[in-house]
Scaffold this active site. Structure first.
Site, PDB file in Angstrom:
ATOM      1  CG  HIS A  34      -4.428   2.684 -38.060  1.00 34.85           C
ATOM      2  ND1 HIS A  34      -4.220   3.872 -38.712  1.00 34.85           N
ATOM      3  CD2 HIS A  34      -3.768   2.802 -36.879  1.00 34.85           C
ATOM      4  CE1 HIS A  34      -3.438   4.654 -37.987  1.00 34.85           C
ATOM      5  NE2 HIS A  34      -3.157   4.031 -36.858  1.00 34.85           N
ATOM      6  CB  THR A  35     -10.346  -1.487 -38.277  1.00 35.27           C
ATOM      7  OG1 THR A  35     -10.530  -1.032 -36.931  1.00 35.27           O
ATOM      8  CG2 THR A  35      -9.376  -2.646 -38.288  1.00 35.27           C
ATOM      9  CG  ASP A  36     -11.037   4.567 -37.660  1.00 36.86           C
ATOM     10  OD1 ASP A  36     -10.036   4.213 -38.343  1.00 36.86           O
ATOM     11  OD2 ASP A  36     -11.046   5.585 -36.953  1.00 36.86           O
ATOM     12  N   GLY A 121      -4.475  14.582 -23.626  1.00 34.85           N
ATOM     13  CA  GLY A 121      -3.497  14.247 -24.660  1.00 34.85           C
ATOM     14  C   GLY A 121      -2.765  12.936 -24.425  1.00 34.85           C
ATOM     15  CB  SER A 125     -10.882  10.015 -26.128  1.00 32.83           C
ATOM     16  OG  SER A 125     -11.369  10.689 -27.248  1.00 32.83           O
ATOM     17  CD  GLU A 159     -11.821  15.975 -31.409  1.00 29.22           C
ATOM     18  OE1 GLU A 159     -12.643  15.745 -30.503  1.00 29.22           O
ATOM     19  OE2 GLU A 159     -10.621  15.656 -31.332  1.00 29.22           O
ATOM     20  CG  ASP A 171     -11.790   8.852 -29.809  1.00 37.35           C
ATOM     21  OD1 ASP A 171     -11.633   7.635 -30.002  1.00 37.35           O
ATOM     22  OD2 ASP A 171     -10.894   9.696 -29.969  1.00 37.35           O
ATOM     23  CE1 TYR A 220      -1.605   8.021 -36.960  1.00 36.89           C
ATOM     24  CE2 TYR A 220      -0.389  10.094 -36.817  1.00 36.89           C
ATOM     25  CZ  TYR A 220      -0.929   8.970 -36.208  1.00 36.89           C
ATOM     26  OH  TYR A 220      -0.779   8.799 -34.863  1.00 36.89           O
TER      27      TYR A 220
HETATM   28  P1  ADP Z   1      -7.020  13.575 -25.986  1.00 29.63           P
HETATM   29  O1  ADP Z   1      -6.235  12.436 -26.530  1.00 29.63           O
HETATM   30  O2  ADP Z   1      -6.976  13.630 -24.500  1.00 29.63           O
HETATM   31  O3  ADP Z   1      -8.397  13.641 -26.556  1.00 29.63           O
HETATM   32  P2  ADP Z   1      -6.770  16.034 -27.451  1.00 29.63           P
HETATM   33  O4  ADP Z   1      -5.587  16.845 -27.836  1.00 29.63           O
HETATM   34  O5  ADP Z   1      -7.643  15.509 -28.526  1.00 29.63           O
HETATM   35  O6  ADP Z   1      -6.236  14.887 -26.488  1.00 29.63           O
HETATM   36  O7  ADP Z   1      -7.698  16.925 -26.506  1.00 29.63           O
HETATM   37  C1  ADP Z   1      -7.165  17.585 -25.373  1.00 29.63           C
HETATM   38  C2  ADP Z   1      -7.771  18.958 -25.251  1.00 29.63           C
HETATM   39  O8  ADP Z   1      -9.158  18.867 -24.874  1.00 29.63           O
HETATM   40  C3  ADP Z   1      -7.138  19.779 -24.139  1.00 29.63           C
HETATM   41  O9  ADP Z   1      -5.971  20.442 -24.594  1.00 29.63           O
HETATM   42  C4  ADP Z   1      -8.253  20.775 -23.826  1.00 29.63           C
HETATM   43  O10 ADP Z   1      -8.270  21.836 -24.747  1.00 29.63           O
HETATM   44  C5  ADP Z   1      -9.509  19.930 -24.033  1.00 29.63           C
HETATM   45  N1  ADP Z   1      -9.947  19.390 -22.741  1.00 29.63           N
HETATM   46  C6  ADP Z   1      -9.806  18.132 -22.276  1.00 29.63           C
HETATM   47  N2  ADP Z   1     -10.310  17.992 -21.034  1.00 29.63           N
HETATM   48  C7  ADP Z   1     -10.767  19.206 -20.683  1.00 29.63           C
HETATM   49  C8  ADP Z   1     -11.401  19.724 -19.513  1.00 29.63           C
HETATM   50  N3  ADP Z   1     -11.644  18.969 -18.439  1.00 29.63           N
HETATM   51  N4  ADP Z   1     -11.780  21.032 -19.510  1.00 29.63           N
HETATM   52  C9  ADP Z   1     -11.545  21.803 -20.585  1.00 29.63           C
HETATM   53  N5  ADP Z   1     -10.940  21.379 -21.711  1.00 29.63           N
HETATM   54  C10 ADP Z   1     -10.551  20.101 -21.765  1.00 29.63           C
HETATM   55 MG    MG Z   2      -8.843  13.807 -28.629  1.00 25.32          MG
END
Ligand code: ADP
Ligand code: MG
Length: 384
Positions: A34-36, A121, A125, A159, A171, A220
Site C-alpha cells: 500500500h505504498t504504490d 487468483g 499475479s 488491465e 505486477d 480499500y
Molecule cells: P491474479 O491474482 O492471479 O492476477 P486475477 O483475478 O487478477 O488474479 O486474474 C486471474 C484471471 O487471469 C483468470 O481468471 C483468467 O481469466 C486470467 N488468466 C490467468 N492465467 C491465465 C492463463 N494461463 N490462460 C488464460 N487466462 C489466464
Molecule cells: Mg491480477
C-alpha cells in the site's frame, strides 16, 4: 513445471506452423505494501511460475487465441475484435490488443497459444503474466521492440481500461523487468528501479492461507481516504508533501496529533513502510539477511496493527513460521485480508520448512495450505 518444448509441439500440432515461444513470470512482493498509490517504493521479485505464449503468423486475416488451461479457443477477424470486456479469460489478451491498436500499431494476423502455472487468483499475479506474455509475443511477431517499463505501462492500461481492474503498476512492471536471482526496488513515482541480489542460498517460500476475506464497507476505499486525509493535514505544514512518500516520521511526530487516530495509524504504516522497503533493498545489496528478516517482520506487524489489513489466518501463518529452522523473514504479501505470506528461507532448509509450516497451519486452523518453493526469476523474454 512449465515446459516450452511441449507448448511448441502442441501449438505446431494445432496450427501447423512452428511458433516462437515467450515467457512472462508471476511475482511476489517481498516488502512495500500500500505504498504504490502514495508514490512510494515496492520491492517484488519475479517467480518461477509463469505464463508461456506460443505465437505464429496466419494468412487468413484472423486472430486466434487458444488457452490451454481452459482448453478453449477464441477467434476473430482482425478488424472485428471485441471492443468491450466479456468477463472471460480472453479479456486479458484482448485488452493488450486493444491498447496496442489504440497506440497506432497495425495488428498482424496470428495464432497464439497461452499456458500458465501461476495459480489463478492467489495474489501471484497470473493476470499480469498473461498480459505481459501476450504483449511480448505479439510485439515480437511484429518485430517491434518496446522497452520494459513501457511494456509494463501498456499492460497496466490493458488491465485498467479493458479488463476493468484498478491495479497499480507493480505486477506488470516486475513481470516485464524482473531479473533472475534479484528483487527489484521500484520507485512508483517515476518508475526508476534498482536490482538487489537475493543470495543463491535463499528460497522464496510462498504460503497460501487459502482464505480471502470479503471485506465489507469499502475497506480499500476507506484506507485510501485515510491515507489521503493524513497527507492533506501534513501538507498544511509542509506544502511540498504531495503524497505520503514526501512525508517523514519526524513530520508525524510533530503534527500527528492533528490527524484522526485511524488515519494516523494508516499514515504511520505507509511512511515507515517506504523507509523499510528502501532499507530492505540496501540490506540485500549488503548481503545482510538478518536486517532483511527484521524489516520483513516489522513490515508485517505494521501491516497488521497499523494498516489493519491482515487477518487471523495470515497472522497465524506468519507466527507459526517464526521458530522454524532456516527462516530469515516472513510477512503477509499482497493487498491484504488473506492471500499468501512470503517467507525468505535458507534454500537447503526450505523443503522441511514448507512441510512443517503446512503441518502447523493445518493443525491450527483446520485448513490445508498450498506452499510453493520459488526462486527469483527473469522477466519476460523469448525462449530460443
Ligand atoms: P491474479 O491474482 O492471479 O492476477 P486475477 O483475478 O487478477 O488474479 O486474474 C486471474 C484471471 O487471469 C483468470 O481468471 C483468467 O481469466 C486470467 N488468466 C490467468 N492465467 C491465465 C492463463 N494461463 N490462460 C488464460 N487466462 C489466464
Ligand atoms: Mg491480477
Amino acid at each position: 513445471m512449465n515446459d516450452p518444448a511441449a507448448l511448441r509441439i502442441a501449438h505446431q500440432a494445432r496450427y501447423g506452423v512452428e511458433p516462437h515461444v515467450y515467457v512472462a513470470p508471476g511475482r511476489v512482493n517481498l516488502i512495500g505494501e500500500h505504498t504504490d498509490y502514495a508514490e512510494g517504493f515496492v520491492m517484488p521479485a519475479a517467480i518461477d511460475f509463469a505464463t508461456l505464449a506460443a505465437i505464429s503468423p496466419r494468412t487468413d486475416g484472423r486472430i486466434v487465441i487458444f488457452a490451454q488451461n481452459f482448453d478453449e479457443e477464441r477467434s476473430w477477424p482482425i478488424d472485428e475484435l471485441p471492443s468491450e470486456r466479456s468477463k472471460h479469460w480472453s479479456d486479458y489478451p484482448l485488452g493488450i490488443l486493444s491498447i496496442l491498436a489504440g497506440e497506432g500499431y497495425q495488428l498482424p494476423a496470428f495464432s497464439l497459444t497461452l499456458w500458465g502455472d501461476v495459480p489463478l487468483g492467489s495474489g501471484l499475479s497470473s493476470s499480469a503474466a498473461v498480459e505481459v506474455a501476450t504483449i511480448t509475443a505479439v510485439t515480437g511477431l511484429m518485430g517491434v521492440t518496446i522497452p520494459g517499463p513501457q511494456i509494463a505501462r501498456l499492460s497496466q492500461r490493458a488491465e485498467n481500461e479493458f479488463v476493468g481492474a484498478n491495479c497499480g503498476i507493480m505486477d506488470q512492471f516486475i513481470s516485464a523487468n524482473g531479473a533472475a536471482d534479484h528483487a527489484l526496488l521500484l520507485d512508483c513515482r517515476d518508475l526508476s528501479f534498482r536490482l538487489a541480489p537475493i543470495p543463491d542460498s535463499m528460497a522464496l517460500v510462498i504460503a497460501n492461507t487459502m482464505v480471502k476475506h470479503a471485506i465489507t464497507g469499502g475497506e480499500y476505499a476507506t484506507r485510501r481516504a485515510e491515507v489521503e486525509e493524513a497527507c492533506r493535514i501534513l501538507a498544511t505544514h509542509r506544502p511540498e508533501i504531495k503524497f505520503l512518500r514526501d512525508a517523514t516520521v519526524e513530520d508525524l511526530a510533530q503534527w500527528g496529533h492533528e490527524i484522526p487516530p485511524d488515519a494516523f495509524k494508516r499514515a504511520r504504516h505507509v511512511i515507515t513502510e517506504n523507509n523499510r522497503t528502501v532499507a530492505a533493498a540496501d540490506a540485500l545489496l549488503a548481503n545482510d539477511m538478518a536486517t532483511l528478516g527484521r524489516l520483513m517482520h516489522q513490515a508485517h506487524v505494521s501491516y497488521s496493527q497499523d494498516f489493519e489489513a491482515s487477518c487471523e489466518e495470515a497472522d497465524t501463518m506468519v507466527e507459526l513460521a517464526q521458530d522454524l529452522p532456516g527462516l530469515i523473514g516472513a510477512r503477509l504479501t499482497g493487498g491484504g485480508f488473506g492471500g499468501c505470506t512470503v517467507n525468505v528461507v535458507e534454500k537447503d532448509k526450505a523443503p522441511a520448512f514448507a512441510r512443517a509450516l503446512a503441518d502447523r497451519y493445518q493443525k491450527a486452523t483446520g485448513i490445508a495450505p498450498q506452499i510453493h518453493i520459488c526462486h527469483a526469476s527473469a522477466g519476460a523474454h523469448r525462449i530460443s
